[in-house]
Motif scaffolding. Structure first.
Motif, PDB file in Angstrom:
ATOM      1  N   VAL A 115       0.816  -1.206  -0.070  1.00 22.94           N
ATOM      2  CA  VAL A 115       0.100   0.175   0.122  1.00 22.94           C
ATOM      3  C   VAL A 115       0.954   1.473  -0.263  1.00 22.94           C
ATOM      4  N   ALA A 116       0.926   2.259  -0.934  1.00 22.52           N
ATOM      5  CA  ALA A 116       1.260   3.316  -0.982  1.00 22.52           C
ATOM      6  C   ALA A 116       1.224   4.576   0.280  1.00 22.52           C
ATOM      7  N   ASP A 117       0.017   4.719   0.767  1.00 20.14           N
ATOM      8  CA  ASP A 117       0.066   5.358   2.037  1.00 20.14           C
ATOM      9  C   ASP A 117      -0.730   5.355   3.650  1.00 20.14           C
ATOM     10  N   GLY A 118      -0.828   6.309   4.269  1.00 20.19           N
ATOM     11  CA  GLY A 118      -0.851   5.462   5.487  1.00 20.19           C
ATOM     12  C   GLY A 118      -2.669   5.504   5.761  1.00 20.19           C
ATOM     13  N   GLU A 119      -3.690   5.883   4.506  1.00 22.68           N
ATOM     14  CA  GLU A 119      -4.982   5.745   4.259  1.00 22.68           C
ATOM     15  C   GLU A 119      -4.507   3.992   3.838  1.00 22.68           C
ATOM     16  N   ALA A 120      -4.083   3.874   3.385  1.00 22.01           N
ATOM     17  CA  ALA A 120      -4.546   2.694   2.274  1.00 22.01           C
ATOM     18  C   ALA A 120      -4.263   1.644   3.184  1.00 22.01           C
TER      19      ALA A 120
ATOM     20  N   ILE B 222       7.336   4.928   8.160  1.00 19.98           N
ATOM     21  CA  ILE B 222       6.674   5.775   8.615  1.00 19.98           C
ATOM     22  C   ILE B 222       6.616   7.406   8.202  1.00 19.98           C
ATOM     23  N   ASN B 223       7.038   7.390   6.642  1.00 17.86           N
ATOM     24  CA  ASN B 223       6.903   9.156   5.935  1.00 17.86           C
ATOM     25  C   ASN B 223       6.213   8.121   4.776  1.00 17.86           C
ATOM     26  N   LEU B 224       5.052   8.033   5.151  1.00 19.11           N
ATOM     27  CA  LEU B 224       3.829   8.101   4.495  1.00 19.11           C
ATOM     28  C   LEU B 224       3.472   9.137   4.058  1.00 19.11           C
ATOM     29  N   PRO B 225       2.656   9.247   2.834  1.00 15.55           N
ATOM     30  CA  PRO B 225       1.641  10.726   2.734  1.00 15.55           C
ATOM     31  C   PRO B 225       0.267   9.790   3.209  1.00 15.55           C
TER      32      PRO B 225
ATOM     33  N   LEU C  97      12.188   6.696  19.174  1.00 15.28           N
ATOM     34  CA  LEU C  97      11.675   6.932  20.690  1.00 15.28           C
ATOM     35  C   LEU C  97       9.980   6.524  20.774  1.00 15.28           C
ATOM     36  N   GLU C  98       9.456   7.309  19.449  1.00 10.78           N
ATOM     37  CA  GLU C  98       7.981   7.324  19.211  1.00 10.78           C
ATOM     38  C   GLU C  98       7.717   6.396  18.684  1.00 10.78           C
ATOM     39  N   GLY C  99       8.294   5.648  18.005  1.00 13.76           N
ATOM     40  CA  GLY C  99       7.717   4.253  17.331  1.00 13.76           C
ATOM     41  C   GLY C  99       7.901   3.801  17.925  1.00 13.76           C
ATOM     42  N   TYR C 100       8.322   3.174  18.996  1.00 13.37           N
ATOM     43  CA  TYR C 100       8.674   2.026  19.906  1.00 13.37           C
ATOM     44  C   TYR C 100       7.150   2.766  21.008  1.00 13.37           C
TER      45      TYR C 100
ATOM     46  N   VAL D  28      -1.699   9.688   5.783  1.00 18.71           N
ATOM     47  CA  VAL D  28      -1.763   9.660   7.240  1.00 18.71           C
ATOM     48  C   VAL D  28      -0.103   8.712   7.695  1.00 18.71           C
ATOM     49  N   GLY D  29       0.979   9.668   7.881  1.00 18.61           N
ATOM     50  CA  GLY D  29       1.429   9.683   8.473  1.00 18.61           C
ATOM     51  C   GLY D  29       2.007   7.870   9.032  1.00 18.61           C
ATOM     52  N   GLY D  30       3.243   6.823   9.188  1.00 20.66           N
ATOM     53  CA  GLY D  30       3.823   6.209   9.544  1.00 20.66           C
ATOM     54  C   GLY D  30       3.119   5.810  11.552  1.00 20.66           C
ATOM     55  N   LEU D  31       3.536   7.414  12.318  1.00 23.72           N
ATOM     56  CA  LEU D  31       3.302   6.884  13.517  1.00 23.72           C
ATOM     57  C   LEU D  31       2.237   7.074  13.876  1.00 23.72           C
ATOM     58  N   GLU D  32       1.084   7.587  12.814  1.00 20.91           N
ATOM     59  CA  GLU D  32      -0.205   7.411  13.172  1.00 20.91           C
ATOM     60  C   GLU D  32      -0.674   6.424  13.154  1.00 20.91           C
TER      61      GLU D  32
END
Length: 145
Positions: A35-40, A62-65, A100-103, A67-71
């Motif tokens: 999938v190419a983005d966080g929404e997908a 984490i750098n996804l269009p 840190l945020e990922g964990y 919706v970002g990966g961390l969200e």
């Protein structure tokens, strides 16, 4: 051996191709759903209608269009349907705040993408061997979330 699909959330088509090649080169034939983005990614795992993808592993940039990966990770961990799905952050960011945020949000692992394809193949082999062959997979049926 776990032959369930891998969900790859990656917006760079070259990285998707490299990941597919690395899995194949290492002898893993799990289907890879890209999938190419966080929404997908969220729609695949937490659909409003229809069946959800039930992956053995999520590889999450984490750098996804959209919706970002961390969200995405935060939403996956807050939903009982995906709370225990293994998520490995696979990204170029080495920023301590991202790690840190990922964990903090519940990533099972945080791996920086190597630049060299040879090293990337080794990293994928290590990840796939652990998550698909060594690690005991989570129960998928008959267990309440």
């Amino acid at each position: 051996m776990n032959d369930s699909p891998i969900l790859l959330a990656e917006d760079n088509p070259d990285d998707v191709l490299l990941t597919r090649r690395a899995f194949t080169k290492n002898g893993f034939d799990n289907p890879i759903i890209a999938v190419a983005d966080g929404e997908a990614c969220l729609q695949a795992l937490l659909p409003e209608h229809g069946p959800a993808v039930d992956p053995a592993l999520v590889l999450l940039d984490i750098n996804l269009p959209k919706v970002g990966g961390l969200e995405v990770l935060g939403r996956l961990r807050s939903d009982p349907r995906t709370r225990i799905v293994p998520v490995v952050i696979l990204t170029t960011s080495r920023e301590p705040r991202d790690v840190l945020e990922g964990y903090r949000l519940g990533a099972n692992s945080y791996v920086c993408k190597p630049v060299s394809f040879t090293t990337f193949v080794t990293v994928v082999r290590t990840l796939a061997t652990y998550w698909l062959r060594v690690n005991e997979p989570r129960p998928r049926t008959g267990v309440a979330p």
